[in-house]
Design an enzyme around this catalytic site. Structure first.
Site, PDB file in Angstrom:
ATOM      1  N   SER A 179       1.112  -1.164   0.221  1.00 57.54           N
ATOM      2  CA  SER A 179       0.302   0.007  -0.059  1.00 57.54           C
ATOM      3  C   SER A 179       0.599   1.299   0.154  1.00 57.54           C
ATOM      4  O   SER A 179       1.869   1.731  -0.931  1.00 57.54           O
ATOM      5  CB  SER A 179      -1.408  -0.283   1.356  1.00 57.54           C
ATOM      6  OG  SER A 179      -2.104   0.871   1.497  1.00 57.54           O
ATOM      7  N   ASP A 431      -8.321  -5.123  -5.819  1.00 57.22           N
ATOM      8  CA  ASP A 431      -8.076  -4.903  -4.832  1.00 57.22           C
ATOM      9  C   ASP A 431      -8.346  -2.890  -5.608  1.00 57.22           C
ATOM     10  O   ASP A 431      -8.169  -2.758  -7.306  1.00 57.22           O
ATOM     11  CB  ASP A 431      -6.036  -4.405  -4.341  1.00 57.22           C
ATOM     12  CG  ASP A 431      -6.112  -2.690  -3.892  1.00 57.22           C
ATOM     13  OD1 ASP A 431      -6.693  -2.679  -3.130  1.00 57.22           O
ATOM     14  OD2 ASP A 431      -4.803  -3.370  -3.556  1.00 57.22           O
ATOM     15  N   HIS A 456      -6.554  -6.080  -1.601  1.00 58.06           N
ATOM     16  CA  HIS A 456      -4.960  -5.387  -1.266  1.00 58.06           C
ATOM     17  C   HIS A 456      -3.909  -6.359  -0.388  1.00 58.06           C
ATOM     18  O   HIS A 456      -4.020  -7.345   0.681  1.00 58.06           O
ATOM     19  CB  HIS A 456      -5.207  -4.597   0.019  1.00 58.06           C
ATOM     20  CG  HIS A 456      -4.820  -3.160  -0.038  1.00 58.06           C
ATOM     21  ND1 HIS A 456      -4.560  -2.461  -0.760  1.00 58.06           N
ATOM     22  CD2 HIS A 456      -4.268  -2.362   0.999  1.00 58.06           C
ATOM     23  CE1 HIS A 456      -4.088  -1.745  -0.309  1.00 58.06           C
ATOM     24  NE2 HIS A 456      -3.906  -1.379   0.828  1.00 58.06           N
TER      25      HIS A 456
END
Length: 497
Positions: A179, A431, A456
């Site tokens: 991320s 995601d 994710h």
């Protein structure tokens, strides 16, 4: 052949009935059906030591001598001085112990990579507070919360470790992150290529800035996740916004909504309704992000394939508004009360307290300006255009700062990054952040891996018996490339000597 195509070919060989090895609609099946209750392999309990390093508050100025303690974790259980490596996690917007416990991939491969594991906490998060309790008091104290300062912290920490740990000086370092941490890992390799031989950037939306990608791509992916997880699912959620508006305008509507949704704080005025809808929308986004194939406890305790579980409550179309909102509650309850311990739903919370909400709010108002929008037609959300002036005014009201939306592409190159090398960009198709990520190879060493059935940064999580074949193959490819970087490093080192 691109690496993305290679992965899809491997999947095709393992997926019965795949129409084409490069079909964009290819989906790898789970290794077990989503509804099974079989457990994963025994969990590895991370064993690490907690350490601190003194960092300059300002690495780039010369008139501030103040320092602070940056926390980092280190584990050398499998580290070998002979042919070993250092896997360096570039910490993101939260407590580093939380990220350490949710990055099982590094622990899984430590022995194979003969690796020392280092997890570095990001400044202004967890215990790494430059001004202690005053760190978030105003924009003057927050002025040193930037990606550039954070990368400089990582650089200094790596140099310190190589200088102080016997046997580490001449070992290759690989940056890893997911991320925002994945963005930092990629940017770290770009800005400090002499310190890290490569980077694994998982679910890293480095192009979710300015107009590098359309602002609506994020919400479209969320919608696709829900529409593919059950009949009438995304359509029911799209209908719910008007249903909420209609019910709220009725005499006892606010009280009815508060009771039907089991809210901890009752709605008392119409202005509360927009906050309610924003909270619900963020819940759907979070569910798409953590749509993992097994029970997990990342943002909240959740069942396997939580989006499919949620969509069970939206099987029927055109139900009355009151029934639709009761179904909305059941769906929300999957996210907020899977443990069965919540007595009511708190509209002020959507994720774990381990995330640093204050710090990220400031970053989003300065450098990390990542536009999103929706139209209510091609997605399941209310129409919402991207309004930079309104966004900037809100930031100024909250923090006394104005965002610089063009700075990140200016600093890190936007889409003009082909001069860099040795970065793996992995993205799961489930995601929503993949829309701002690198999903096609740029060069032979800037590699993209797209993970069907992946949410994710699923590849950074610990191996699990319920993992889709796609993520198993992804991890194998990632290790293959990282091993090659290590080999190349030692070949160069021998030539230099």
């Amino acid at each position: 052949m691109g690496r993305c195509s290679l992965l899809l070919l491997l999947l095709a060989s393992l997926t019965p009935g795949a129409a084409s090895p490069v079909s964009p609609s290819l989906r790898a099946p789970s290794s077990l059906p989503w509804s099974t209750s079989f457990g994963s392999r025994p969990t590895i309990t991370p064993k690490y030591s907690i350490r601190y390093i003194q960092q300059k508050v300002d690495h780039f100025g010369f008139n501030i001598d103040r320092t602070f303690k940056q926390r980092y974790l280190i584990a050398d259980n499998y580290w070998k001085e002979d042919g070993g490596s250092v896997l360096f996690y570039t910490g993101n917007e939260g407590d580093i112990i939380w990220f350490c416990n949710n990055t099982g991939f590094m622990w899984d491969i430590a022995e194979e990579m003969k690796a020392m594991l280092v997890f570095a906490e990001h400044r202004y998060y967890g215990e790494s507070l430059p001004f202690g309790a005053d760190s978030f008091s105003d924009s003057r104290h927050l002025n040193f919360l930037t990606t550039e300062q954070a990368l400089a912290d990582f650089a200094k920490l790596i140099k310190y470790l190589k200088r102080t740990i016997p046997g580490a000086r001449n070992q290759p370092v690989i940056a890893l992150g997911g991320s925002y941490g994945g963005m930092l890992a990629a940017w770290f390799r770009m800005k400090y290529p002499h310190l890290v031989v490569g980077a694994l950037a998982s679910s890293a939306p480095i192009w979710q800035f300015n107009d590098l990608v359309p602002c609506d791509v994020f919400m479209k992916i969320v919608t696709t996740d829900f529409s593919q997880s059950g009949p009438n699912c995304s359509e029911s959620i799209r209908r719910s916004w008007d249903a909420i508006n209609r019910l709220a305008k009725k005499g006892p509507g606010l009280r009815w909504l508060s009771e039907a949704l089991h809210l901890c704080t009752p709605l008392t005025k119409l202005q509360d309704v927009q906050h309610l809808k924003d909270w619900i929308a963020e819940t759907w986004v979070n569910l798409a992000m953590v749509d993992y194939p097994y029970e997990s406890n990342f943002l909240q305790p959740l069942p396997a394939w939580p989006v499919k579980v949620v969509c069970q409550y939206f099987k029927y179309s055109n139900v009355p508004d009151t029934l639709l909102l009761r179904n909305i509650f059941q769906a929300l309850n999957v996210y907020y009360n899977y443990s069965g311990q919540a007595k009511c739903l708190n509209v002020s919370e959507t994720a774990t307290s381990s995330l640093g909400v204050q710090g990220w709010s400031y970053q989003a108002c300065t450098e990390m300006v990542m536009p999103t929008c929706s139209d209510g037609v091609d997605d399941m959300f209310e129409p919402h255009s991207w309004n930079m002036k309104e966004y900037s005014d809100d930031c100024f009201k909250q923090w006394g700062v104005r965002p610089r939306p063009s700075w990140i592409p200016t600093m890190y190159g936007g889409k003009n990054i082909s001069s860099h090398t040795n970065i793996i960009f992995s993205n799961g198709e489930l995601d929503p952040w993949s829309g701002g990520g690198v999903t096609k190879d740029i060069t032979d060493t800037l590699l993209a891996i797209v993970i069907p059935n992946g949410a994710h940064h699923l590849d950074l999580r610990a191996s699990n018996a319920l993992d889709p074949v796609s993520v198993q193959l992804t991890r194998s490819l990632e290790v293959k490339y990282m091993k090659q970087w290590v080999t190349d490093f030692y070949v160069r080192l021998r030539k230099m000597n």
